[in-house]
Design a protein around this motif. Structure first.
Motif, mmCIF file in Angstrom:
data_model
loop_
_atom_site.group_PDB
_atom_site.id
_atom_site.type_symbol
_atom_site.label_atom_id
_atom_site.label_comp_id
_atom_site.label_asym_id
_atom_site.label_seq_id
_atom_site.Cartn_x
_atom_site.Cartn_y
_atom_site.Cartn_z
ATOM 1 N N ALA A 80 1.156 -1.360 0.181
ATOM 2 C CA ALA A 80 -0.072 -0.308 -0.010
ATOM 3 C C ALA A 80 1.085 1.135 -0.163
ATOM 4 O O ALA A 80 0.794 2.432 -0.376
ATOM 5 C CB ALA A 80 -1.247 -0.030 0.923
ATOM 6 N N LYS A 81 2.052 1.464 0.752
ATOM 7 C CA LYS A 81 3.099 2.855 0.744
ATOM 8 C C LYS A 81 3.604 2.280 -0.383
ATOM 9 O O LYS A 81 3.399 4.135 -0.660
ATOM 10 C CB LYS A 81 4.134 2.670 1.820
ATOM 11 C CG LYS A 81 4.213 3.491 2.300
ATOM 12 C CD LYS A 81 5.954 3.126 3.603
ATOM 13 C CE LYS A 81 7.022 4.264 3.789
ATOM 14 N NZ LYS A 81 7.200 4.168 4.434
ATOM 15 N N VAL A 82 4.222 1.376 -0.813
ATOM 16 C CA VAL A 82 4.704 1.703 -2.610
ATOM 17 C C VAL A 82 3.561 2.128 -2.939
ATOM 18 O O VAL A 82 3.812 2.737 -3.917
ATOM 19 C CB VAL A 82 5.560 0.351 -2.951
ATOM 20 C CG1 VAL A 82 6.131 0.621 -4.361
ATOM 21 C CG2 VAL A 82 6.175 -0.141 -1.790
ATOM 22 N N PHE A 83 2.708 1.596 -3.725
ATOM 23 C CA PHE A 83 1.680 1.939 -5.056
ATOM 24 C C PHE A 83 1.434 3.496 -4.198
ATOM 25 O O PHE A 83 0.763 4.331 -5.344
ATOM 26 C CB PHE A 83 0.378 1.139 -4.487
ATOM 27 C CG PHE A 83 0.652 0.035 -5.124
ATOM 28 C CD1 PHE A 83 -0.206 -0.402 -6.192
ATOM 29 C CD2 PHE A 83 1.396 -1.099 -5.444
ATOM 30 C CE1 PHE A 83 -0.014 -1.239 -7.775
ATOM 31 C CE2 PHE A 83 1.600 -2.268 -5.659
ATOM 32 C CZ PHE A 83 1.703 -2.060 -7.286
ATOM 33 N N ASN A 84 1.447 3.460 -3.013
ATOM 34 C CA ASN A 84 0.154 5.166 -2.717
ATOM 35 C C ASN A 84 1.177 5.999 -2.449
ATOM 36 O O ASN A 84 0.966 7.324 -2.880
ATOM 37 C CB ASN A 84 -0.319 5.382 -1.199
ATOM 38 C CG ASN A 84 -1.678 4.206 -1.460
ATOM 39 O OD1 ASN A 84 -2.358 4.339 -2.071
ATOM 40 N ND2 ASN A 84 -1.891 3.777 0.063
ATOM 41 N N ASP A 85 2.437 5.712 -2.487
ATOM 42 C CA ASP A 85 3.547 6.808 -2.050
ATOM 43 C C ASP A 85 4.834 6.122 -3.017
ATOM 44 O O ASP A 85 5.948 6.081 -2.528
ATOM 45 C CB ASP A 85 3.879 7.604 -1.308
ATOM 46 C CG ASP A 85 4.861 8.536 -0.985
ATOM 47 O OD1 ASP A 85 5.428 9.424 -2.163
ATOM 48 O OD2 ASP A 85 5.154 8.712 0.081
ATOM 49 N N PRO A 86 5.080 6.342 -4.338
ATOM 50 C CA PRO A 86 6.419 5.554 -4.811
ATOM 51 C C PRO A 86 7.731 6.698 -4.457
ATOM 52 O O PRO A 86 7.226 7.559 -4.807
ATOM 53 C CB PRO A 86 5.996 5.617 -6.030
ATOM 54 C CG PRO A 86 4.862 6.463 -6.065
ATOM 55 C CD PRO A 86 3.962 6.132 -5.257
ATOM 56 N N GLN A 87 8.792 6.246 -4.556
ATOM 57 C CA GLN A 87 10.083 7.353 -4.449
ATOM 58 C C GLN A 87 10.931 7.147 -4.954
ATOM 59 O O GLN A 87 11.259 8.234 -5.500
ATOM 60 C CB GLN A 87 10.651 6.371 -3.066
ATOM 61 C CG GLN A 87 9.772 6.537 -1.842
ATOM 62 C CD GLN A 87 9.598 7.672 -1.229
ATOM 63 O OE1 GLN A 87 10.089 9.119 -1.354
ATOM 64 N NE2 GLN A 87 8.092 7.939 -0.990
ATOM 65 N N HIS A 88 10.602 5.955 -5.937
ATOM 66 C CA HIS A 88 11.915 5.727 -7.094
ATOM 67 C C HIS A 88 11.082 6.262 -8.757
ATOM 68 O O HIS A 88 9.295 5.729 -9.016
ATOM 69 C CB HIS A 88 11.827 4.270 -7.568
ATOM 70 C CG HIS A 88 13.048 4.286 -8.305
ATOM 71 N ND1 HIS A 88 13.578 3.948 -9.357
ATOM 72 C CD2 HIS A 88 14.556 4.187 -7.962
ATOM 73 C CE1 HIS A 88 14.637 4.218 -9.812
ATOM 74 N NE2 HIS A 88 15.488 4.270 -8.719
ATOM 75 N N ASP A 89 12.012 6.839 -9.900
ATOM 76 C CA ASP A 89 10.805 7.366 -10.651
ATOM 77 C C ASP A 89 10.838 6.209 -11.710
ATOM 78 O O ASP A 89 9.571 6.240 -12.353
ATOM 79 C CB ASP A 89 11.696 7.929 -11.426
ATOM 80 C CG ASP A 89 11.797 9.574 -11.133
ATOM 81 O OD1 ASP A 89 11.577 9.960 -10.019
ATOM 82 O OD2 ASP A 89 13.536 9.774 -10.878
ATOM 83 N N TYR A 90 11.111 5.296 -11.449
ATOM 84 C CA TYR A 90 11.275 3.466 -12.462
ATOM 85 C C TYR A 90 9.746 3.223 -11.432
ATOM 86 O O TYR A 90 8.645 2.658 -12.475
ATOM 87 C CB TYR A 90 11.697 2.774 -12.036
ATOM 88 C CG TYR A 90 11.836 1.730 -12.474
ATOM 89 C CD1 TYR A 90 11.608 1.716 -14.152
ATOM 90 C CD2 TYR A 90 11.719 0.394 -11.720
ATOM 91 C CE1 TYR A 90 11.890 0.248 -15.154
ATOM 92 C CE2 TYR A 90 11.041 -0.760 -12.898
ATOM 93 C CZ TYR A 90 11.155 -0.955 -14.752
ATOM 94 O OH TYR A 90 11.650 -2.200 -14.823
#
Length: 532
Positions: free
Chosen positions: A240-250
């Protein structure tokens, strides 16, 4: 804190080739806890499958592994081959991407599942048969007593995948590696397989490493996600965190590559380019005495109107008749009913009478690697149609048309001297589109043209098709089981089931307010929000 079931620590995989060393995995580290589902995502060539194959110690001899792979603290990179054979199947097992190439076509499925039990548990005879039947029932194979004697080719794609799951779970492993287990399956079958894996996970308490490029599946199936690119782990964390607030441009690029947008409907008075009334296609299944035959009706009385500049999307599960209908519209299959192209009745046209129309009615197939000749260069493949339909063109004129066509699909014309195997999947699909466009057609049948592509590549192909349609006022019939892509490209949609149209209308009405239970089930299985 408890010790993770699996720990990957600075894993590196290099392939020693005659041309030099290729680094496929570059210092990847992650872990999986007991009973947890972790997704490993990324595009083709990112190193996902190499990582999973390294875990199983199934890489070829040219591969050099460094780093640690610890299962319950035991480093799998250091154990003997005999120890690995005991661990595989018992402690961890794998579901491969393509069951038809993983299952032995010469052996019945019951024997193949029983072989796992015999090798790892020493179980054979009636005891093994009882366990095989139990496993087939657990994975949802209907009539296990009958299906235990079936060969792989006698099963559907979803059933073959269920057999692979039964083999993987035969010895109740603690870790299951699922490598793209739903890629080639319909959305409804995908949903069934994921539900099955989730239920079996609860039953056995096993952990799952889920490898995929489909982020919509990851969002709903995995607790944590690891994103790979060019052999490196670029981002990881709770799903959920990666999908809602991705940190990497890729990661952001992958999420933004989900098909979106919509196509404006053509005018209601736009000229009709192609139409069919009461189209039926029958295949003879068994010939009997006295001229009587049994037949299967794959398309059952369909009416269809395609206007110039329109995109008609045809959706449905495998076996619904989508591709058969498409081929019938192009007179590539014998059919009953009436077919018209513009003002010409082509119902009874044979091959010779259809040939003058072929340059105006082209097709792009699902698998470009299978539809492009491996013995011809790209330039020869694209110019082949020009030789047939425009024999008056000389070599220089054909070459100019080939170059123009490659530029239209954003490929470097200098590549025309290369062969299909030298291109990526997305590039090969562009070549297939260029081959159709070089004849300057009015109509394109697109049969699952993006199903085998990564989402980011899908998006570029979708944008290309949109651009070409606007530039040349092309007319498309777009066949797919990927509803997100159909939604982005089509202005009219037909939903097919068992050879019949169960619902049709504008794309907006079908996706926002479906009327039929079957359409609603398809949308739910595809995780599409009808209110979006």
């Amino acid at each position: 804190m408890s010790t993770p079931l699996l720990e990957i620590d600075n894993l590196k995989v290099d392939f020693e080739l005659p041309t030099g060393t290729v680094s496929a995995v570059k210092g990847v580290s992650f872990h999986i806890d007991q009973g947890e589902t972790v997704a490993l995502v990324g595009e083709s060539g990112s190193g996902k499958s190499v990582t999973s194959t390294a875990l199983m110690r199934l890489l070829p001899e040219m591969a050099k592994i460094s780093g640690a792979i610890r299962l319950d603290g035991e480093d799998l990179t250091q154990v003997s081959a005999s120890r690995m054979r005991r661990l595989r199947g018992n402690e961890f097992s794998m579901i491969f991407q393509e069951p038809m190439t993983s299952l032995n076509p010469l052996h019945r499925i019951g024997r193949q599942i029983a072989e796992v039990l015999h090798r790892h548990r020493g179980v054979s005879g009636s005891q093994a048969r009882t366990r095989v039947l139990e496993l087939l029932d657990q994975v949802g194979i209907p009539e296990p007593e009958r299906r235990i004697s079936s060969y792989p080719h006698e099963l559907s794609g979803g059933q073959r995948q269920r057999v692979m799951i039964a083999m993987a779970l035969a010895c109740e492993p603690r870790l299951l590696i699922a490598d793209e287990p739903t890629t080639a399956l319909d959305v409804t079958v995908q949903a069934q397989i994921l539900d099955l894996l989730r239920n079996l996970q609860k039953r056995y308490g096993m952990a799952i490493l889920f490898i995929t490029h489909d982020l919509s599946l990851v969002r709903r199936f995995a607790e944590r996600v690891c994103v790979m690119r060019y052999g490196e782990l670029v981002e990881s964390g709770e799903t959920a965190k990666v999908f809602n607030d991705p940190q990497h441009d890729y990661t952001r690029m992958l999420l933004d590559a989900e098909p979106r947008g919509s196509k404006a409907a053509v005018a209601e008075d736009a000229p009709v380019l192609l139409s069919g009334q009461d189209v039926r296609v029958r295949f003879t299944t068994k010939k009997r005495l006295f001229g009587k035959s049994d037949y299967f009706e794959a398309v059952r009385g369909i009416d269809l109107t395609v206007r110039r500049g329109q995109t008609v999307g045809i959706v449905g599960e495998s076996g619904s008749g989508k591709s058969t209908l498409g081929r019938a519209l192009l007179r590539l299959l014998k059919s009953q009913g009436q077919l018209r192209f513009e003002d010409t009745d082509i119902t009874d046209f044979d091959k010779s009478r259809m040939r003058p129309l072929r340059s105006r009615m082209q097709v792009v197939f699902q698998d470009p690697f299978g539809s492009l000749s491996p013995r011809l260069t790209v330039g020869e493949i694209i110019s082949e149609g020009l030789k047939v339909h425009f024999p008056e063109l000389d070599r220089r004129e054909r070459e100019a048309r080939v170059i123009e066509s490659l530029e239209e699909v954003a490929l470097d014309p200098a590549m025309r001297k290369r062969y299909p195997h030298e291109f990526s999947g997305g590039q090969r699909q562009r070549i297939a589109i260029a081959r159709a466009l070089v004849l300057k057609p009015d109509f394109l049948l697109l049969d699952e043209p993006t199903s085998a592509l990564d989402r980011s590549v899908q998006m570029t192909v979708i944008e290309l098709l949109r651009h070409l349609q606007q530039k040349y006022n092309l007319t498309y019939v777009f066949i797919s089981h990927d509803l997100a892509v159909v939604r982005a490209l089509s202005d009219t949609v037909l939903v097919m089931k068992e050879g019949q149209v169960v619902e049709q209308g504008s794309a907006e009405s079908i996706f926002r307010a479906p009327q039929e239970a079957y359409t609603k089930a398809l949308l739910k299985a595809a995780f599409l929000d009808t209110a979006a």
